[in-house]
Design a protein around this motif. Structure first.
Motif, PDB file in Angstrom:
ATOM      1  N   GLY A 106       0.806  -1.213   0.000  1.00 29.61           N
ATOM      2  CA  GLY A 106       0.000   0.000   0.000  1.00 29.61           C
ATOM      3  C   GLY A 106       0.838   1.261   0.000  1.00 29.61           C
ATOM      4  O   GLY A 106       0.499   2.249  -0.666  1.00 29.61           O
ATOM      5  N   LEU A 107       1.944   1.247   0.717  1.00 24.20           N
ATOM      6  CA  LEU A 107       2.826   2.410   0.733  1.00 24.20           C
ATOM      7  C   LEU A 107       3.500   2.617  -0.618  1.00 24.20           C
ATOM      8  O   LEU A 107       3.654   3.756  -1.092  1.00 24.20           O
ATOM      9  CB  LEU A 107       3.870   2.246   1.836  1.00 24.20           C
ATOM     10  CG  LEU A 107       3.331   2.230   3.272  1.00 24.20           C
ATOM     11  CD1 LEU A 107       4.445   1.927   4.265  1.00 24.20           C
ATOM     12  CD2 LEU A 107       2.657   3.557   3.625  1.00 24.20           C
ATOM     13  N   VAL A 108       3.912   1.520  -1.257  1.00 28.19           N
ATOM     14  CA  VAL A 108       4.504   1.630  -2.594  1.00 28.19           C
ATOM     15  C   VAL A 108       3.477   2.181  -3.583  1.00 28.19           C
ATOM     16  O   VAL A 108       3.782   3.057  -4.407  1.00 28.19           O
ATOM     17  CB  VAL A 108       5.029   0.263  -3.058  1.00 28.19           C
ATOM     18  CG1 VAL A 108       5.490   0.322  -4.510  1.00 28.19           C
ATOM     19  CG2 VAL A 108       6.187  -0.203  -2.166  1.00 28.19           C
ATOM     20  N   TRP A 109       2.246   1.689  -3.495  1.00 32.97           N
ATOM     21  CA  TRP A 109       1.185   2.203  -4.371  1.00 32.97           C
ATOM     22  C   TRP A 109       0.965   3.691  -4.135  1.00 32.97           C
ATOM     23  O   TRP A 109       0.765   4.465  -5.080  1.00 32.97           O
ATOM     24  CB  TRP A 109      -0.121   1.451  -4.122  1.00 32.97           C
ATOM     25  CG  TRP A 109      -1.303   2.222  -4.595  1.00 32.97           C
ATOM     26  CD1 TRP A 109      -1.718   2.405  -5.879  1.00 32.97           C
ATOM     27  CD2 TRP A 109      -2.200   2.977  -3.779  1.00 32.97           C
ATOM     28  NE1 TRP A 109      -2.823   3.224  -5.914  1.00 32.97           N
ATOM     29  CE2 TRP A 109      -3.144   3.588  -4.639  1.00 32.97           C
ATOM     30  CE3 TRP A 109      -2.310   3.196  -2.404  1.00 32.97           C
ATOM     31  CZ2 TRP A 109      -4.167   4.399  -4.158  1.00 32.97           C
ATOM     32  CZ3 TRP A 109      -3.338   3.986  -1.915  1.00 32.97           C
ATOM     33  CH2 TRP A 109      -4.245   4.580  -2.792  1.00 32.97           C
ATOM     34  N   LEU A 110       0.993   4.125  -2.883  1.00 32.01           N
ATOM     35  CA  LEU A 110       0.760   5.535  -2.579  1.00 32.01           C
ATOM     36  C   LEU A 110       1.835   6.407  -3.216  1.00 32.01           C
ATOM     37  O   LEU A 110       1.544   7.496  -3.741  1.00 32.01           O
ATOM     38  CB  LEU A 110       0.726   5.740  -1.061  1.00 32.01           C
ATOM     39  CG  LEU A 110       0.087   7.036  -0.554  1.00 32.01           C
ATOM     40  CD1 LEU A 110      -1.388   7.086  -0.930  1.00 32.01           C
ATOM     41  CD2 LEU A 110       0.253   7.135   0.961  1.00 32.01           C
ATOM     42  N   ALA A 111       3.076   5.938  -3.188  1.00 33.17           N
ATOM     43  CA  ALA A 111       4.157   6.690  -3.832  1.00 33.17           C
ATOM     44  C   ALA A 111       3.939   6.766  -5.333  1.00 33.17           C
ATOM     45  O   ALA A 111       4.198   7.805  -5.964  1.00 33.17           O
ATOM     46  CB  ALA A 111       5.500   6.036  -3.519  1.00 33.17           C
ATOM     47  N   ALA A 112       3.451   5.671  -5.939  1.00 33.43           N
ATOM     48  CA  ALA A 112       3.167   5.681  -7.375  1.00 33.43           C
ATOM     49  C   ALA A 112       1.999   6.615  -7.689  1.00 33.43           C
ATOM     50  O   ALA A 112       2.014   7.343  -8.687  1.00 33.43           O
ATOM     51  CB  ALA A 112       2.868   4.262  -7.859  1.00 33.43           C
ATOM     52  N   ALA A 113       0.976   6.594  -6.846  1.00 33.40           N
ATOM     53  CA  ALA A 113      -0.184   7.465  -7.066  1.00 33.40           C
ATOM     54  C   ALA A 113       0.211   8.935  -6.987  1.00 33.40           C
ATOM     55  O   ALA A 113      -0.319   9.782  -7.710  1.00 33.40           O
ATOM     56  CB  ALA A 113      -1.267   7.152  -6.040  1.00 33.40           C
ATOM     57  N   ALA A 114       1.166   9.243  -6.120  1.00 30.43           N
ATOM     58  CA  ALA A 114       1.586  10.636  -5.963  1.00 30.43           C
ATOM     59  C   ALA A 114       2.200  11.195  -7.236  1.00 30.43           C
ATOM     60  O   ALA A 114       2.189  12.413  -7.456  1.00 30.43           O
ATOM     61  CB  ALA A 114       2.587  10.753  -4.807  1.00 30.43           C
ATOM     62  N   SER A 115       2.744  10.333  -8.076  1.00 29.93           N
ATOM     63  CA  SER A 115       3.371  10.806  -9.310  1.00 29.93           C
ATOM     64  C   SER A 115       2.384  10.922 -10.459  1.00 29.93           C
ATOM     65  O   SER A 115       2.727  11.432 -11.520  1.00 29.93           O
ATOM     66  CB  SER A 115       4.500   9.850  -9.713  1.00 29.93           C
ATOM     67  OG  SER A 115       3.959   8.611 -10.128  1.00 29.93           O
ATOM     68  N   GLN A 116       1.135  10.444 -10.253  1.00 32.72           N
ATOM     69  CA  GLN A 116       0.174  10.402 -11.347  1.00 32.72           C
ATOM     70  C   GLN A 116      -1.056  11.272 -11.135  1.00 32.72           C
ATOM     71  O   GLN A 116      -1.584  11.830 -12.082  1.00 32.72           O
ATOM     72  CB  GLN A 116      -0.294   8.950 -11.566  1.00 32.72           C
ATOM     73  CG  GLN A 116       0.780   8.013 -12.068  1.00 32.72           C
ATOM     74  CD  GLN A 116       0.248   6.610 -12.227  1.00 32.72           C
ATOM     75  OE1 GLN A 116      -0.069   5.938 -11.266  1.00 32.72           O
ATOM     76  NE2 GLN A 116       0.116   6.185 -13.471  1.00 32.72           N
ATOM     77  N   VAL A 117      -1.573  11.345  -9.912  1.00 27.67           N
ATOM     78  CA  VAL A 117      -2.840  12.028  -9.657  1.00 27.67           C
ATOM     79  C   VAL A 117      -2.619  13.533  -9.677  1.00 27.67           C
ATOM     80  O   VAL A 117      -1.829  14.067  -8.902  1.00 27.67           O
ATOM     81  CB  VAL A 117      -3.435  11.584  -8.309  1.00 27.67           C
ATOM     82  CG1 VAL A 117      -4.761  12.298  -8.047  1.00 27.67           C
ATOM     83  CG2 VAL A 117      -3.631  10.077  -8.295  1.00 27.67           C
ATOM     84  N   THR A 118      -3.304  14.219 -10.586  1.00 27.63           N
ATOM     85  CA  THR A 118      -3.077  15.650 -10.744  1.00 27.63           C
ATOM     86  C   THR A 118      -3.681  16.482  -9.632  1.00 27.63           C
ATOM     87  O   THR A 118      -3.229  17.584  -9.362  1.00 27.63           O
ATOM     88  CB  THR A 118      -3.677  16.129 -12.077  1.00 27.63           C
ATOM     89  OG1 THR A 118      -5.070  15.810 -12.101  1.00 27.63           O
ATOM     90  CG2 THR A 118      -2.965  15.475 -13.243  1.00 27.63           C
ATOM     91  N   HIS A 119      -4.722  15.978  -9.000  1.00 28.29           N
ATOM     92  CA  HIS A 119      -5.372  16.736  -7.932  1.00 28.29           C
ATOM     93  C   HIS A 119      -5.774  15.761  -6.834  1.00 28.29           C
ATOM     94  O   HIS A 119      -6.870  15.194  -6.853  1.00 28.29           O
ATOM     95  CB  HIS A 119      -6.601  17.464  -8.479  1.00 28.29           C
ATOM     96  CG  HIS A 119      -7.189  18.442  -7.494  1.00 28.29           C
ATOM     97  ND1 HIS A 119      -6.451  19.087  -6.545  1.00 28.29           N
ATOM     98  CD2 HIS A 119      -8.474  18.874  -7.336  1.00 28.29           C
ATOM     99  CE1 HIS A 119      -7.238  19.889  -5.840  1.00 28.29           C
ATOM    100  NE2 HIS A 119      -8.475  19.771  -6.304  1.00 28.29           N
ATOM    101  N   PRO A 120      -4.911  15.523  -5.842  1.00 26.42           N
ATOM    102  CA  PRO A 120      -5.132  14.434  -4.888  1.00 26.42           C
ATOM    103  C   PRO A 120      -6.174  14.699  -3.815  1.00 26.42           C
ATOM    104  O   PRO A 120      -6.697  13.758  -3.238  1.00 26.42           O
ATOM    105  CB  PRO A 120      -3.746  14.257  -4.252  1.00 26.42           C
ATOM    106  CG  PRO A 120      -3.104  15.597  -4.375  1.00 26.42           C
ATOM    107  CD  PRO A 120      -3.601  16.171  -5.672  1.00 26.42           C
TER     108      PRO A 120
END
Length: 650
Positions: A106-120
């Motif tokens: 889950g932490l690895v996914w969160l780091a990946a999401a941070a690089s993709q989601v334009t408006h978190p």
């Protein structure tokens, strides 16, 4: 067809829900399985828990080198698989390692999401809110602990929706940009607040268990009795305020300080206010936390993929450190009320740090498009209001579904005998590390009066469950609760007959890290037949006999009974012949287990210590004393049958 930004928001929200589910298993598993019933030093527990969050700091490097999409998808698959597997495992080390694998994924996914989601911010808000509302809809008893086939229905549904949304989002054009397109991305501040928001939301602002407990301090004798219908009313207001303040356009100028101040006020009340202020603290913290997330949408400047990834993991590391430090205080012994306050100050400082124009007005908030400074339209406040109303409606439904309905009633005439059980339930977790209400029910049996120790009513460390209300509902017995360590942890009395005149007395701490109290209630059997019952859990400093606390309990119990038949029971952390035990017998109380000694009660799988006791007044015959075999806790429940003196029937 959903736009990319909508798919990304849905994926982020659902991923956060599943990650929260895994955390609700990981945290108590560290205590109950790795901790081996408090035999493992607190420092080692903390190092084990924190180590996985530190290890996740390598995730942003992996994302940059391999790519956010493949890393994110693989991590989500592992997270979802771990969550589903936790529904099937019977506890033990398998549960601990599955939860650990799910957490790291889950932490690895969160780091990946941070690089993709334009408006978190919308995804974070919806995820935190959905996690809280789902927790409320299940009455804080999450499906992972059910132990029956119905648990698979919501578990599979959420994981399947998450994976479908993630795959659909991955097929869309990449609008997030890479390091070279960093100017098209929002700042990292929103991601930095993900972990602290999860902490403050789960500990206070969005906790269904805290909402129910907060209401319980407003009703009943001594302000400790079972709450009324709509016990989750504070949650209804909290989620509505959180969603509205997070999605509404943030204020400008000096008004930007409003939300950090509200959050700070809420955590101050939580750490230092009376239990009766818990509901107000929750509402203030919810509004402040939502508003602080909204403030992070103010553009501060471009950020790189790695920076956003480190911000996301760094925020989760703050979550882990603060959680460990806050709850370790109850083992090591230092004040901890300041810690949520410090986290709130950090959140406020990060949120308020957005760049302002020369006139003092904040730069326009980031919208969920590639145009970061697009003007706010009239539709956005409307969406914020509708989302807040929907969240409040779901919370209201949960309040109706799980509102208290238990009522003690006078049966025809007083009983001839009463079965009484005293049980240290270790927050509801058995030796296998699972929250097993059915096992607790079997251990208690058809008791008439139950005294519970180590009752948890919403500690984030234990998954945020209201164990007392869950168990009382299963037993169909109303309860009276008395806090001992903070407002959410203490002792309780459950009775099939009405209780009167509840009183609670704090016991001398004598240097012990965890608080202790004595709770007195009078059980009314009708026709003038009454029984004074005192529930306690002595908590001496390590290696010290609790004689000072025992004397305080004896004095309180004798004065409270005022000549009525009296029972004093609980986990005394002292053995027969020790000074504390002798202090109770010297006060005129009788050991109900004297005829069957030795009667070891701890640890449950290999009892060697006689530390759980029932004492009675000389005029109250006690028969059938027994320690009931069970591993639903680390202690055995102890039970006696009491025969009320005929003289009380008048």
């Amino acid at each position: 067809m959903l736009r990319h930004r909508h798919l990304a928001t849905v994926t982020l929200a659902l991923g956060l829900v599943v990650l929260t589910d895994v955390l609700r298993v990981f945290l108590p598993s560290v205590i109950t399985i790795f901790g081996q019933a408090a035999s493992t030093p607190a420092e080692l527990l903390g190092a084990f828990a924190l180590g996985w969050f530190v290890l996740a700091l390598a995730a942003p490097v992996l994302v940059v080198r391999v790519g956010a999409r493949p890393v994110g998808l693989v991590a989500l698959v592992v997270l979802g698989a771990a969550r589903l597997a936790l529904t099937a495992v019977p506890g033990g080390r398998t549960q601990l390692w599955l939860a650990t694998a799910g957490l790291l994924a889950g932490l690895v996914w969160l780091a990946a999401a941070a690089s993709q989601v334009t408006h978190p911010v919308p995804g974070l808000v919806y995820g935190l809110t959905a996690g809280a509302l789902g927790h409320a809809m299940f009455g804080t008893h999450d499906p992972v602990w059910w132990g029956r086939w119905e648990a698979w229905l919501p578990s599979v549904a959420v994981v399947a929706l998450l994976l479908v949304a993630a795959v659909a989002s991955a097929r869309q054009p990449d609008v997030a940009g890479r390091d070279g397109d960093a100017a098209t991305m929002p700042p990292a501040r929103s991601w930095l607040l993900a972990g602290p928001s999860l902490l403050l939301g789960g500990m206070l602002a969005l906790s269904p268990a805290v909402a129910g407990t907060a209401n319980s301090f407003w009703f009943g004798h001594a302000g400790t009795a079972e709450p009324p219908l709509f016990a989750l009313a504070p949650l209804t207001g909290a989620v509505a305020l959180f969603v509205f303040c997070a999605l509404f356009p943030p204020p400008q100028g000096r008004l930007r300080l409003l939300f950090p101040v509200l959050l700070l006020a809420g955590t101050l009340l939580f750490g230092y206010g009376p239990p009766s202020a818990l509901g107000v603290a929750m509402l203030l913290a919810a509004a402040g936390l939502g508003g602080c997330l909204a403030l992070t949408t103010v553009q501060r400047g471009p950020s790189t993929v790695a920076r956003r990834g480190y911000a996301a993991i760094g925020g989760m590391l703050v979550f882990a450190v603060a959680t460990v430090l806050f709850y370790a205080a109850y083992d090591i012994g230092y004040p901890n009320g300041w810690l949520p306050v410090v986290v709130a100050m950090v959140v406020g400082a990060v949120a308020h740090g957005g760049r302002q124009s020369a006139s003092g007005a904040a730069v326009a908030p980031v919208d969920a498009t590639t145009e970061l400074t697009r003007p706010v339209t009239a539709a956005r406040p409307v969406r914020a209001l509708l989302a807040a109303l929907l969240a409040a409606l779901v919370a209201l439904v949960a309040a109706v579904m799980h509102g208290p309905w238990l009522t003690a009633t006078n049966r025809p005439g007083p009983p001839t005998q009463v079965r009484l059980v005293a049980y240290n339930i270790r927050m509801g977790f058995g030796l296998d590390g699972r929250l097993d209400l059915a096992a607790l029910d079997r251990a208690i049996g058809r008791a008439d009066v139950v005294l519970l120790s180590e009752v948890d009513r919403g500690w984030l460390l234990n998954g945020g469950h209201d164990t007392l209300h869950l168990l009382a509902t299963r037993l169909e017995m109303p309860y009276v609760f008395a806090p001992a360590a903070g407002a959410l942890w203490g002792d309780a009395v459950l009775s099939r007959w009405p209780v009167r005149q509840a009183q609670t007395r704090a016991l001398p701490a004598v240097g012990a890290p965890t608080g202790a109290q004595a709770l007195g209630v009078t059980v009314d059997f009708s026709d003038g037949v009454r029984l004074a019952v005192v529930s306690t859990h002595l908590q001496p400093p390590p290696g010290t006999d609790p004689v000072v606390q025992a004397r305080a309990v004896a004095g309180f119990a004798t004065a409270y009974a005022d000549g009525r038949p009296l029972v004093v029971a609980g986990d005394f952390n002292t053995e027969p012949g020790d000074p504390a035990f002798t202090a109770l017998t010297d006060a005129g109380l009788v050991d109900a287990f004297a005829a069957v000694r030795p009667l070891p009660t701890s640890p449950a799988d290999d009892p060697r210590q006689q530390i759980d006791h029932i004492f009675v007044s000389p005029d109250l015959p006690a028969t059938d004393p027994v320690a009931i075999a069970s591993t639903a806790s680390d202690h055995l429940p102890v039970a006696v049958t009491l025969k009320l003196p005929p003289g009380e029937r008048n």
